[in-house]
Design a protein around this motif. Structure first.
Motif, mmCIF file in Angstrom:
data_model
loop_
_atom_site.group_PDB
_atom_site.id
_atom_site.type_symbol
_atom_site.label_atom_id
_atom_site.label_comp_id
_atom_site.label_asym_id
_atom_site.label_seq_id
_atom_site.Cartn_x
_atom_site.Cartn_y
_atom_site.Cartn_z
ATOM 1 N N VAL A 219 57.294 24.374 5.054
ATOM 2 C CA VAL A 219 56.794 25.397 4.140
ATOM 3 C C VAL A 219 56.620 24.777 2.762
ATOM 4 C CG1 VAL A 219 57.217 27.654 3.092
ATOM 5 C CG2 VAL A 219 58.005 27.194 5.427
ATOM 6 N N THR A 220 55.457 24.997 2.141
ATOM 7 C CA THR A 220 55.208 24.584 0.762
ATOM 8 C C THR A 220 54.449 25.695 0.059
ATOM 9 O OG1 THR A 220 53.145 23.463 1.397
ATOM 10 C CG2 THR A 220 55.133 22.108 1.294
ATOM 11 N N GLY A 221 54.394 25.634 -1.276
ATOM 12 C CA GLY A 221 53.612 26.611 -2.030
ATOM 13 C C GLY A 221 54.434 27.323 -3.070
ATOM 14 N N THR A 222 53.897 28.434 -3.565
ATOM 15 C CA THR A 222 54.486 29.164 -4.684
ATOM 16 C C THR A 222 54.675 30.624 -4.325
ATOM 17 O OG1 THR A 222 53.432 27.688 -6.281
ATOM 18 C CG2 THR A 222 54.178 29.813 -7.101
ATOM 19 N N ALA A 223 55.832 31.172 -4.684
ATOM 20 C CA ALA A 223 56.136 32.593 -4.491
ATOM 21 C C ALA A 223 56.503 33.200 -5.836
ATOM 22 C CB ALA A 223 57.281 32.777 -3.497
ATOM 23 N N PRO A 224 56.085 34.443 -6.097
ATOM 24 C CA PRO A 224 56.353 35.060 -7.404
ATOM 25 C C PRO A 224 57.800 35.485 -7.538
ATOM 26 C CG PRO A 224 55.326 36.644 -5.953
ATOM 27 C CD PRO A 224 55.350 35.334 -5.201
ATOM 28 N N ILE A 225 58.293 35.541 -8.781
ATOM 29 C CA ILE A 225 59.583 36.154 -9.087
ATOM 30 C C ILE A 225 59.265 37.590 -9.491
ATOM 31 C CG2 ILE A 225 61.647 36.096 -10.512
ATOM 32 C CD1 ILE A 225 61.373 33.678 -8.695
ATOM 33 N N GLY A 226 59.447 38.518 -8.601
ATOM 34 C CA GLY A 226 59.020 39.900 -8.804
ATOM 35 C C GLY A 226 58.224 40.357 -7.605
ATOM 36 N N SER A 227 57.792 41.599 -7.609
ATOM 37 C CA SER A 227 57.196 42.181 -6.409
ATOM 38 C C SER A 227 55.691 42.348 -6.477
ATOM 39 C CB SER A 227 57.831 43.546 -6.143
ATOM 40 O OG SER A 227 57.613 44.415 -7.228
ATOM 41 N N VAL B 15 57.854 25.840 -3.917
ATOM 42 C CA VAL B 15 58.566 25.120 -2.864
ATOM 43 C C VAL B 15 57.997 23.713 -2.773
ATOM 44 C CG1 VAL B 15 59.248 25.116 -0.445
ATOM 45 C CG2 VAL B 15 58.835 27.295 -1.624
ATOM 46 N N ARG B 16 58.790 22.727 -3.194
ATOM 47 C CA ARG B 16 58.339 21.335 -3.117
ATOM 48 C C ARG B 16 58.529 20.757 -1.728
ATOM 49 N NH1 ARG B 16 61.490 18.748 -7.920
ATOM 50 N NH2 ARG B 16 61.494 17.024 -6.448
ATOM 51 N N SER B 17 59.619 21.070 -1.089
ATOM 52 C CA SER B 17 59.847 20.612 0.281
ATOM 53 C C SER B 17 60.800 21.558 0.964
ATOM 54 C CB SER B 17 60.404 19.181 0.294
ATOM 55 O OG SER B 17 61.689 19.136 -0.282
ATOM 56 N N ALA B 18 60.456 21.943 2.200
ATOM 57 C CA ALA B 18 61.315 22.818 2.980
ATOM 58 C C ALA B 18 60.946 22.655 4.447
ATOM 59 C CB ALA B 18 61.154 24.270 2.552
ATOM 60 N N ARG B 19 61.858 22.161 5.234
ATOM 61 C CA ARG B 19 61.650 22.021 6.680
ATOM 62 C C ARG B 19 62.759 22.788 7.387
ATOM 63 N NH1 ARG B 19 60.131 16.469 9.565
ATOM 64 N NH2 ARG B 19 58.143 17.191 8.704
ATOM 65 N N PHE B 20 62.332 23.624 8.352
ATOM 66 C CA PHE B 20 63.266 24.436 9.112
ATOM 67 C C PHE B 20 63.150 24.088 10.595
ATOM 68 C CE2 PHE B 20 62.190 26.780 5.290
ATOM 69 C CZ PHE B 20 63.447 27.107 4.801
ATOM 70 N N GLY C 59 67.555 18.999 6.087
ATOM 71 C CA GLY C 59 67.463 18.342 4.784
ATOM 72 C C GLY C 59 67.399 19.379 3.685
ATOM 73 N N PRO C 60 67.509 18.956 2.427
ATOM 74 C CA PRO C 60 67.519 19.895 1.304
ATOM 75 C C PRO C 60 66.193 20.640 1.160
ATOM 76 C CG PRO C 60 68.329 17.737 0.630
ATOM 77 C CD PRO C 60 67.715 17.556 1.982
ATOM 78 N N VAL C 61 66.287 21.922 0.827
ATOM 79 C CA VAL C 61 65.127 22.706 0.411
ATOM 80 C C VAL C 61 65.051 22.597 -1.112
ATOM 81 C CG1 VAL C 61 64.109 25.002 0.296
ATOM 82 C CG2 VAL C 61 65.327 24.269 2.368
ATOM 83 N N VAL C 62 63.924 22.084 -1.634
ATOM 84 C CA VAL C 62 63.798 21.804 -3.062
ATOM 85 C C VAL C 62 62.761 22.756 -3.662
ATOM 86 C CG1 VAL C 62 63.332 20.067 -4.822
ATOM 87 C CG2 VAL C 62 64.357 19.392 -2.629
ATOM 88 N N LEU C 63 63.166 23.463 -4.727
ATOM 89 C CA LEU C 63 62.286 24.410 -5.388
ATOM 90 C C LEU C 63 62.279 24.153 -6.890
ATOM 91 C CD1 LEU C 63 64.385 26.217 -3.324
ATOM 92 C CD2 LEU C 63 62.455 27.753 -3.538
ATOM 93 N N ASP C 64 61.102 24.337 -7.508
ATOM 94 C CA ASP C 64 60.973 24.368 -8.964
ATOM 95 C C ASP C 64 60.805 25.829 -9.372
ATOM 96 O OD1 ASP C 64 61.117 21.605 -9.277
ATOM 97 O OD2 ASP C 64 58.978 21.357 -8.944
ATOM 98 N N VAL C 65 61.650 26.307 -10.296
ATOM 99 C CA VAL C 65 61.693 27.734 -10.617
ATOM 100 C C VAL C 65 61.504 27.939 -12.113
ATOM 101 C CG1 VAL C 65 63.086 29.834 -10.517
ATOM 102 C CG2 VAL C 65 63.224 28.171 -8.665
ATOM 103 N N THR C 66 60.662 28.917 -12.471
ATOM 104 C CA THR C 66 60.553 29.418 -13.836
ATOM 105 C C THR C 66 60.804 30.921 -13.787
ATOM 106 O OG1 THR C 66 58.188 29.927 -13.697
ATOM 107 C CG2 THR C 66 58.792 27.668 -14.309
ATOM 108 N N ALA C 67 60.683 31.588 -14.940
ATOM 109 C CA ALA C 67 60.880 33.036 -14.959
ATOM 110 C C ALA C 67 59.773 33.759 -14.206
ATOM 111 C CB ALA C 67 60.937 33.529 -16.406
#
Length: 370
Positions: free
Chosen positions: A280-288, A266-271, A253-261
């Protein structure tokens, strides 16, 4: 020309730090000014322009303006809107624009505009991105834009619409074809230097982006990845007689993400994979450097651990319920891994674990085996 206007023109040219020259034919009569055959040359970049301005009686700050401009080699860094962005944007612009506007006590209101542009050799931060062709036109206060081009090896198609009045954001829809995991990593990290990804694979999908033209850094996007696939970059462990297909994870199914700068949520992601289903759900940073907050739940075949540690040869099944927080280069992992009939061997170490059952508890950087 009036002395005051002449003095300002001369001063402007004399104080410019760059080798710029300007040539134009200017006709002024009463309340009407016309500029023809205008050329601005800046270190090899050339802009050609024509225009006219009819102002109110004794008032230069209000009137009607028409304009036409074209260029074939303008560096993107010369555009103020892009020059102020971080990371920096480089490349060259070729295109043409025509339009009409109304000036009201110094204010600028666009009435009509049409244009097309080709952006070549776009570089954002330290990453070469690709090329893009853009067309735009207005109808009243509505601006519509369409674009197509490339980002790395992916083909991009986009269209959007904005209001020219106020600061309300417009909306753009973007569709992108298959892009490799390595290219995606390059685009996400931009200026940051990163090690090559330990996995290979691809993503493809589309996105809806809400953004105000005057505030591009304040964008919000919903990205739907219709297809995601991940495999280990190295060959599977030879002892286990595995094929690449055995260690491949695919989206169900679709992996759905909400992204800002700043971050991707991750709103929904099943592998799914061989004997594996993982959410998998949660938030990952844009940057290191910013902190992540991800949760992983499901049942896995331990062979998929090779995606994280290529020299780990593992078999068996496990239930996982864990959170990943902090810097993704040095994450804190909390949760547990419940093993059933597990076998684990690491690299060239002669000893390992066979037919093990139990629980591995993760607490930040510690793992307790029960």
């Amino acid at each position: 020309a009036e002395d005051g206007i002449r003095d300002k023109l001369v001063t402007g040219v004399q104080t410019c730090a760059l080798p710029i020259w300007l040539r134009a034919s200017v006709h002024y009569a009463g309340d009407f000014v016309q500029v023809r055959d205008g050329i601005v040359n800046d270190a090899g970049s050339e802009l050609r322009f024509n225009g006219s301005y009819r102002h109110g009686a004794q008032n230069w700050r209000s009137g009607d303006l028409t304009f036409e401009a074209s260029t074939n080699s303008l560096p993107l860094a010369r555009l103020e809107l892009l020059a102020e962005q971080t990371p920096k944007v480089a490349g060259t612009l070729s295109g043409r624009v025509t339009g009409a506007a109304t000036m009201d006590r110094g204010g600028f209101a666009l009435r009509l505009a049409e244009g097309s542009a080709n952006l070549r050799q776009i570089v954002v931060g330290a990453q070469a991105v690709g090329d893009m062709a853009v067309t735009a036109q207005t109808r009243g206060t509505d601006l519509t834009v369409s674009a197509n081009g490339t980002a790395k090896e992916s083909k991009i198609e986009a269209s959007g619409a904005w209001k020219l009045e106020g600061d309300s954001p417009g909306s753009a829809r973007v569709k992108f074809s298959r892009m490799s995991i390595a290219s995606l990593q390059d685009l996400v990290m931009l200026e940051a230097r990163t090690e090559p990804a330990s996995v290979t694979g691809f993503v493809e999908g589309d996105a809806v982006v809400d953004v105000a033209l005057g505030k591009p850094r304040d964008f919000r996007a919903e990205i739907r990845l219709g297809s995601v696939q991940v495999s280990p970059r190295q060959n599977p462990a030879p002892r286990l007689n595995l094929t690449p297909e055995d260690i491949t994870l695919r989206s169900s199914g679709p992996v759905v993400l909400d992204v800002t700068a700043q971050a991707a949520t991750v709103r929904s992601a099943r592998f799914v994979g061989r004997n594996t289903q993982m959410d998998v759900t949660g938030t990952a940073p844009i940057g290191s450097t910013a902190g992540a907050d991800l949760t992983v739940r499901g049942n896995i075949d331990l062979i998929v651990l090779q995606l994280l540690r290529p020299d780990l040869q593992a078999q068996g099944n496990a239930g996982v319920n864990a959170s990943i927080r902090g810097n993704l280069k040095d994450p804190n992992v909390n949760g547990q891994l419940t093993l059933a009939g597990a076998s684990l061997y690491l690299g060239d170490l002669p000893n390992g674990v066979d037919s093990a059952s139990g629980t591995v508890l993760f607490d930040r950087r510690r793992a307790s085996i029960q």
